[in-house]
Every structure is written in C-alpha cells, then in structure tokens.
Design a protein around this motif. Structure first.
Motif, PDB file in Angstrom:
ATOM      1  N   ALA A  43      43.380  38.422  26.931  1.00 55.08           N
ATOM      2  CA  ALA A  43      44.105  37.880  28.080  1.00 55.08           C
ATOM      3  C   ALA A  43      43.675  38.681  29.298  1.00 55.08           C
ATOM      4  O   ALA A  43      43.252  39.840  29.177  1.00 55.08           O
ATOM      5  CB  ALA A  43      45.608  37.974  27.865  1.00 55.08           C
ATOM      6  N   GLN A  45      44.693  39.769  33.379  1.00 59.35           N
ATOM      7  CA  GLN A  45      45.663  39.818  34.469  1.00 59.35           C
ATOM      8  C   GLN A  45      44.939  40.201  35.756  1.00 59.35           C
ATOM      9  O   GLN A  45      44.285  41.242  35.817  1.00 59.35           O
ATOM     10  CB  GLN A  45      46.783  40.819  34.187  1.00 59.35           C
ATOM     11  N   ARG A  63      45.383  40.512  22.859  1.00 55.26           N
ATOM     12  CA  ARG A  63      46.530  39.683  22.513  1.00 55.26           C
ATOM     13  C   ARG A  63      46.307  39.026  21.156  1.00 55.26           C
ATOM     14  O   ARG A  63      45.176  38.791  20.736  1.00 55.26           O
ATOM     15  CB  ARG A  63      46.756  38.589  23.564  1.00 55.26           C
ATOM     16  N   ASP A  70      47.660  34.265  24.921  1.00 55.07           N
ATOM     17  CA  ASP A  70      48.757  34.565  25.830  1.00 55.07           C
ATOM     18  C   ASP A  70      49.941  35.176  25.081  1.00 55.07           C
ATOM     19  O   ASP A  70      51.044  35.252  25.609  1.00 55.07           O
ATOM     20  CB  ASP A  70      49.222  33.281  26.539  1.00 55.07           C
ATOM     21  N   ASP A 265      51.112  37.582  38.773  1.00 56.13           N
ATOM     22  CA  ASP A 265      50.432  36.860  37.694  1.00 56.13           C
ATOM     23  C   ASP A 265      50.883  37.410  36.342  1.00 56.13           C
ATOM     24  O   ASP A 265      51.074  38.619  36.203  1.00 56.13           O
ATOM     25  CB  ASP A 265      48.905  37.048  37.758  1.00 56.13           C
ATOM     26  N   GLN A 268      46.806  35.818  31.019  1.00 53.56           N
ATOM     27  CA  GLN A 268      46.498  34.577  30.317  1.00 53.56           C
ATOM     28  C   GLN A 268      45.035  34.571  29.927  1.00 53.56           C
ATOM     29  O   GLN A 268      44.237  35.333  30.463  1.00 53.56           O
ATOM     30  CB  GLN A 268      46.840  33.363  31.168  1.00 53.56           C
ATOM     31  N   SER A 269      44.684  33.688  29.003  1.00 54.03           N
ATOM     32  CA  SER A 269      43.337  33.708  28.450  1.00 54.03           C
ATOM     33  C   SER A 269      42.294  33.213  29.435  1.00 54.03           C
ATOM     34  O   SER A 269      41.135  33.621  29.382  1.00 54.03           O
ATOM     35  CB  SER A 269      43.278  32.868  27.169  1.00 54.03           C
TER      36      SER A 269
END
Length: 286
Positions: A43, A45, A63, A70, A265, A268-269
């Motif tokens: 993931a 950021q 992750r 996520d 934020d 997420q992938s």
C-alpha cells in the motif's frame, strides 16, 4: 510502462506462476510476497507539499494481500516472530515488493517523477555487518529501476546508538541512496542535521504547536534545515488542529513543508492522483 526490464520480469512471473521465487502476481497484476505462510502486498501513502497539496512521494507499506493491498498491516506481526536473519530477509522482501508495485504503475512512470519512500527497520541496522544498501542497489540495478527516486527511511535510534546511525547513513550514501531520519523533537532534529546530514528530516505532526516555545524551536529548526538544503516532513497529520499548527509554523518560518497522514490520504494499493486528495481539507493549500 517506462521500465522495460521490470516489465519483462513481471511477464516471467506471470508465465511461470512464480514457482521459484517469493514474489508472485495476483489477478490484478500486483506483486505479492510470501513470508511465514503469509501473503503480503503493498500500500502507498502520499507525502504532500503542505502549501499546494501536490504528492511528491509515496511511502511503501506492507499490507495483507487478503485486503487487496488496503488491509491489515503485517509488519509488526511477522517481525516479532522472526529471528535477526529472517527479519533482514523480510525487510529486503518488503522493499523489493514495494519497488515493483510502485514502478509498475503508470502514475509512477509518468513525468511527475514522485519519489518512493521505503522503510529500513531497526533490526536490520545491527544485523547487517557492513555495506548497507549494496544488496538492494543490486536489485534496483538488475531491474533497471531509478535509484535516484528512492528515499530510505531510517528508524529512530537511542542516543547510545548514535554511532550506528552515522555508520549506516554513510553506507547508504556511498551506495547512492538518499535517506530520511526521524527526530523526536526540535533539539533532536537539530543534532541529526549536524551529525547525519539527511536528505529529509521527519517530525511528528502530533507534537507540533504544543506551545509558543515549541513553535519557536521548530521554526529555528526549519531555518537550519533550509540552510542545509534538507526538506522537512511532518508525519501523522491526522487532525485539523495539527494542520492549523503546521500552517502557522510554515508561515512563521517562511518555508514549504511536507505532510503525510490520514487527514490527507489513507494508504491504498494504487497511487493517488498527484493533485490534492479528494476529501482533503481546503486548508491544505493556503
């Protein structure tokens, strides 16, 4: 994709089912790593410029693959069960995984040229005897990935370990890496700027703006960093109050700050758009 050797490597993984490697691909083409019978992926950021919201870097985070990239953070769970040698293996696996998943995305290959921030975990500092960064550089060179866009995030150390962070930082610099260090406060940050000469200095946004004295010390640190050509990032920007404090400090110092946190934020992938994240407060840009 602008990295043809990486593309060829991913094609081989796809065709042979990754039978002979700890890296494999999922149905969406994302790289996954296997460690202790756990499957993990990456993931990311964003790290954003406070004054205009642009994403200038992304921090890679391990992750659970079960969450599509996520989900649950696996590092602490896996690292606690690992020996020193296994912890080094896990650290290197995560960095390779994040590099693949970052540079395989078209957003990373574009003209914006955002950096990739990769954590170096504390057990690796003492478990590797010499030439820190050499093994990872060989991987990047083999895949023809741009070392110039990698920033290694060194872990905090105790005062008694000052010699170790100096030694490790010098090794990474000799292998061509830029690196960041994390300070516990303004005084510690000033000492790190003098002793280690990092490319990025990281501070905790949760501690910003605690008092007028704290603000003054932080402003002085920012001026010292500006003179040294070091960028300053505030992590854990999770509340509107912390954001207001950072704007006040940035105004007083007259410098552009970097910020990262769930207020802006969530990891997420896929890479976020380079502009201000959707849902980020309008106050991100002054």
């Amino acid at each position: 994709m602008r990295f043809p050797v990486l593309n060829q490597y991913l094609s081989r993984l796809s065709s042979d089912g990754a039978a002979h490697t700890s890296i494999q691909l999922d149905a969406q083409g994302r790289a996954q790593g296997r460690f202790f019978n756990c499957t993990m992926t990456s993931a990311f950021q964003p790290v954003r410029e406070l004054h205009r919201g642009a994403a200038i870097a992304y921090e890679g985070l391990a992750r659970s693959a079960a969450g599509g990239g996520d989900g649950l953070s696996l590092w602490k769970l896996l690292d606690s069960a690992a020996s020193d040698d296994e912890s080094v293996e896990l650290d290197r696996l995560c960095r390779m995984l994040h590099a693949i998943n970052f540079f395989r995305q078209e957003e990373a290959a574009g003209a914006a040229g955002a950096d990739l921030y990769l954590n170096v975990h504390s057990r690796l500092l003492s478990a590797v005897s010499s030439n820190h960064g050499h093994a990872f550089r060989r991987i990047l060179d083999a895949l023809e990935l741009p070392l110039a866009r990698i920033v290694l995030l060194l872990p905090p150390v105790t005062a008694q370990q000052g010699w170790l962070i100096n030694y490790v930082a010098d090794n990474y610099r000799r292998n061509g890496f830029r690196f960041a260090v994390q300070a516990t406060g303004a005084r510690d940050g000033a000492a790190l700027l003098e002793r280690v000469r990092p490319d990025v200095l990281r501070l905790d946004a949760r501690a910003a703006g605690g008092s007028i004295d704290a603000d003054a010390a932080t402003v002085a640190l920012l001026e010292q960093a500006r003179q040294a050509g070091v960028r300053v990032e505030f992590r854990h920007l999770d509340t509107a109050g912390a954001l207001q404090s950072l704007h006040r400090i940035a105004d007083a110092a007259g410098v552009a700050l970097l910020a990262q946190g769930t207020l802006l934020d969530v990891p997420q992938s896929t890479l976020a758009p380079p502009a201000v994240a959707s849902g980020a407060p309008a106050a991100l840009s002054l």
